[in-house]
Scaffold this active site. Structure first.
Site, mmCIF file in Angstrom:
data_model
loop_
_atom_site.group_PDB
_atom_site.id
_atom_site.type_symbol
_atom_site.label_atom_id
_atom_site.label_comp_id
_atom_site.label_asym_id
_atom_site.label_seq_id
_atom_site.Cartn_x
_atom_site.Cartn_y
_atom_site.Cartn_z
ATOM 1 N N SER A 146 -83.449 44.832 4.911
ATOM 2 C CA SER A 146 -82.452 44.687 6.049
ATOM 3 C C SER A 146 -83.180 44.664 7.430
ATOM 4 C CB SER A 146 -81.441 45.952 6.153
ATOM 5 O OG SER A 146 -80.480 45.809 7.186
ATOM 6 N N TYR A 183 -78.489 54.687 5.918
ATOM 7 C CA TYR A 183 -78.821 53.240 5.556
ATOM 8 C C TYR A 183 -80.194 52.985 6.118
ATOM 9 C CZ TYR A 183 -78.203 48.472 5.013
ATOM 10 O OH TYR A 183 -78.360 47.171 4.338
HETATM 11 P P1 NAP Z 1 -71.762 43.130 -1.473
HETATM 12 O O1 NAP Z 1 -71.314 41.974 -1.418
HETATM 13 O O2 NAP Z 1 -71.175 44.419 -1.252
HETATM 14 O O3 NAP Z 1 -72.709 43.204 -2.840
HETATM 15 C C1 NAP Z 1 -73.402 44.570 -2.995
HETATM 16 C C2 NAP Z 1 -74.030 44.420 -4.506
HETATM 17 O O4 NAP Z 1 -74.558 45.434 -4.953
HETATM 18 C C3 NAP Z 1 -72.473 44.236 -5.482
HETATM 19 O O5 NAP Z 1 -72.852 43.355 -6.614
HETATM 20 C C4 NAP Z 1 -72.474 45.623 -6.086
HETATM 21 O O6 NAP Z 1 -71.862 45.632 -7.300
HETATM 22 C C5 NAP Z 1 -73.953 46.080 -6.238
HETATM 23 N N1 NAP Z 1 -74.270 47.443 -6.253
HETATM 24 C C6 NAP Z 1 -73.811 48.447 -5.264
HETATM 25 N N2 NAP Z 1 -74.165 49.755 -5.737
HETATM 26 C C7 NAP Z 1 -74.882 49.415 -7.059
HETATM 27 C C8 NAP Z 1 -75.322 50.291 -7.891
HETATM 28 N N3 NAP Z 1 -75.310 51.573 -8.022
HETATM 29 N N4 NAP Z 1 -75.694 49.777 -9.050
HETATM 30 C C9 NAP Z 1 -75.807 48.531 -9.351
HETATM 31 N N5 NAP Z 1 -75.126 47.566 -8.302
HETATM 32 C C10 NAP Z 1 -74.733 47.983 -7.411
HETATM 33 O O7 NAP Z 1 -73.174 43.475 -0.077
HETATM 34 P P2 NAP Z 1 -74.269 42.480 0.273
HETATM 35 O O8 NAP Z 1 -74.281 42.466 1.582
HETATM 36 O O9 NAP Z 1 -74.214 41.279 -0.616
HETATM 37 O O10 NAP Z 1 -75.455 43.520 -0.322
HETATM 38 C C11 NAP Z 1 -76.630 43.055 -1.309
HETATM 39 C C12 NAP Z 1 -77.722 43.661 -0.497
HETATM 40 O O11 NAP Z 1 -78.018 43.077 0.964
HETATM 41 C C13 NAP Z 1 -77.655 45.304 -0.178
HETATM 42 O O12 NAP Z 1 -79.140 46.005 -0.438
HETATM 43 C C14 NAP Z 1 -77.502 45.261 1.242
HETATM 44 O O13 NAP Z 1 -77.923 46.725 1.863
HETATM 45 C C15 NAP Z 1 -78.344 44.260 1.671
HETATM 46 N N6 NAP Z 1 -78.045 43.578 3.036
HETATM 47 C C16 NAP Z 1 -76.597 43.162 3.543
HETATM 48 C C17 NAP Z 1 -76.748 42.635 4.792
HETATM 49 C C18 NAP Z 1 -75.426 42.379 5.157
HETATM 50 O O14 NAP Z 1 -75.144 41.949 6.359
HETATM 51 N N7 NAP Z 1 -74.416 42.039 4.303
HETATM 52 C C19 NAP Z 1 -77.566 42.755 5.538
HETATM 53 C C20 NAP Z 1 -78.794 43.243 5.252
HETATM 54 C C21 NAP Z 1 -78.985 43.688 4.346
HETATM 55 P P3 NAP Z 1 -70.244 46.199 -7.501
HETATM 56 O O15 NAP Z 1 -69.586 44.921 -7.559
HETATM 57 O O16 NAP Z 1 -70.003 46.906 -8.793
HETATM 58 O O17 NAP Z 1 -69.663 47.126 -6.306
#
Ligand code: NAP
Length: 296
Positions: A155, A168
C-alpha cells in the site's frame, strides 16, 4: 461485479488471446477488489489462475466464470499450516506456479489508544504472517526452478502514514521491508519480488472489509472523526480503478527486470514522493546530530 465475470466468460475461447507465454498465477483473495480484477484480467489474457477464497460459494463463482482455467482453493491465510500443503497440491495438480500474488488483506482503522492489541495481532496475522507464509511456500520451488515472480500487494500506507491507521500502516511497512529484503535474497536465482503499493482504489477495502475500532476518547474527536467520515464517504468513489491496476500488473509480470517496488495511482505517487522528500529534508536538517555519535 458479476458482469465482469460474464464479460470474461462470455467471450468465446477463440476470442481469448492465448498467449505463447501463458503463465500460471496463484492469487490470494480473488472474491473481490484487486484479487478479483487481477484474476479476471489474467484469465482474459489467456493465463491460468489459481485463486484462493474463504467460502465455498465464492469458490464456485470463481470456477464457474473462469473459462476452465480458473481453479479455486479455499484458504484463510491465517491458517498458516495449510499454506505449504496447498502450494504443494496446486503445483502437483495444476502445474508450476509462475506468479504468486499476495493480495489477501484488510485494513484496520482506529486511533492507537482506542484499538486493542488483539486488533493489531489480527492485522499482522493476515497482512504479514499470511503473506509471508505464502512466500515461504513458493520460494523453495521457485529458487530450484530459477524463475518466478512473487508480488506482494502492500500500500502507499507502507511508506506514508496518517492518524487512525497505525496497525494497518505497521503491517504494510512490515510487508514492504520483508518484500524488499526477499527481493535481494532471490535475485541471484532469477526470482523477482515486487511490492506493489496502490493508492486509494475502488474496492471493498474501506467498505465491508474494514475493521473499525469503536470511538471512546473524546480528545481525539477533532483529529479523527473527519478522517473516518471522509473514508466512509469516499468508499466506492476512490480515484483508482482496480481493472487498470490489473492491467498494470499484467505489464509488470512481462518485464525483463521488474522493479522491487511499484506504486499504483497518482495519489500514491504524490503522497509517497512528498513523504520521501520530507524524510530527506529531515535527514539533512539533523545531519550534524546524526553524525555526532560516530566513534573516533
Ligand atoms: P477487498 O475488496 O476487501 O478484498 C480483500 C480480499 O482479501 C477479499 O478477497 C477477502 O476475502 C480477502 N481476505 C481478507 N482477509 C483474508 C484472510 N484472512 N484470508 C484469506 N483471504 C482474506 O479489498 P482490496 O482493496 O481488493 O484488498 C486487497 C489488498 O489490497 C489488501 O492487501 C489491501 O490492504 C490492499 N490495498 C488496498 C487499497 C485500496 O484502496 N483498495 C490500497 C492499498 C492496498 P473475503 O471476500 O472472504 O473477505
Amino acid at each position: 461485479m458479476a458482469e465482469q465475470w460474464e464479460w470474461a466468460a462470455g467471450a468465446s475461447p477463440a476470442k481469448i488471446r492465448r498467449m505463447d507465454n501463458a503463465k500460471t498465477f496463484f492469487i490470494t483473495g480473488v472474491s473481490s477488489g484487486f484479487g478479483r480484477a487481477i484474476a479476471e484480467a489474467a484469465l482474459a489474457a489467456g493465463h491460468t489462475v489459481i485463486g484462493t477464497v474463504r467460502d465455498a460459494r465464492a469458490a464456485d463463482d470463481f470456477e464457474r466464470r473462469g473459462l476452465g482455467r480458473a481453479h479455486a482453493r479455499q484458504l484463510d491465510v491465517t491458517a498458516l499450516d495449510q499454506v505449504a500443503p496447498l502450494a504443494a497440491e496446486v503445483e502437483a495438480q495444476i502445474g508450476p506456479v509462475d506468479v504468486v500474488i499476495n493480495n489477501a488483506g484488510y485494513g484496520h482503522e482506529g486511533i492507537l489508544e482506542e484499538s486493542p492489541l488483539d486488533a493489531m495481532r489480527r492485522q499482522f496475522e493476515v497482512n504479514v504472517f499470511g503473506a509471508v507464509a505464502v512466500m515461504k511456500a513458493f520460494v523453495p520451488v521457485m529458487r530450484q526452478r530459477r524463475r518466478g515472480h512473487l508480488i506482494n500487494i502492500t500500500s502507499m500506507g507502507g511508506t506514508i502514514t496518517m492518524p487512525g491507521i497505525a496497525y494497518y500502516c505497521g503491517s504494510k511497512f512490515a510487508l514492504e521491508g520483508i518484500s524488499e529484503t526477499l527481493a535481494q535474497e532471490m535475485k541471484p536465482f532469477g526470482v523477482w519480488v515486487t511490492a506493489v503499493a496502490p493508492g486509494s482504489f475502488r474496492t471493498d477495502w474501506a467498505g465491508r472489509s474494514m475493521v473499525r475500532s469503536e470511538r471512546a476518547i473524546a480528545d481525539y474527536d477533532a483529529l479523527f472523526d473527519p478522517i473516518r467520515q471522509a473514508r466512509i464517504d469516499k468508499s466506492g468513489r476512490q480515484l483508482g480503478d482496480p481493472a487498470k491496476a490489473a492491467q498494470a500488473i499484467l505489464t509488470l509480470v512481462e518485464l525483463a527486470e521488474p522493479p522491487e517496488q511499484l506504486l499504483l495511482g497518482s495519489d500514491a505517487l504524490t503522497l509517497v514522493r512528498a513523504k520521501l522528500e520530507a524524510r530527506l529534508a529531515g535527514m539533512a536538517r539533523w545531519e550534524g546530530l546524526t553524525r555526532s555519535t560516530d566513534g573516533d
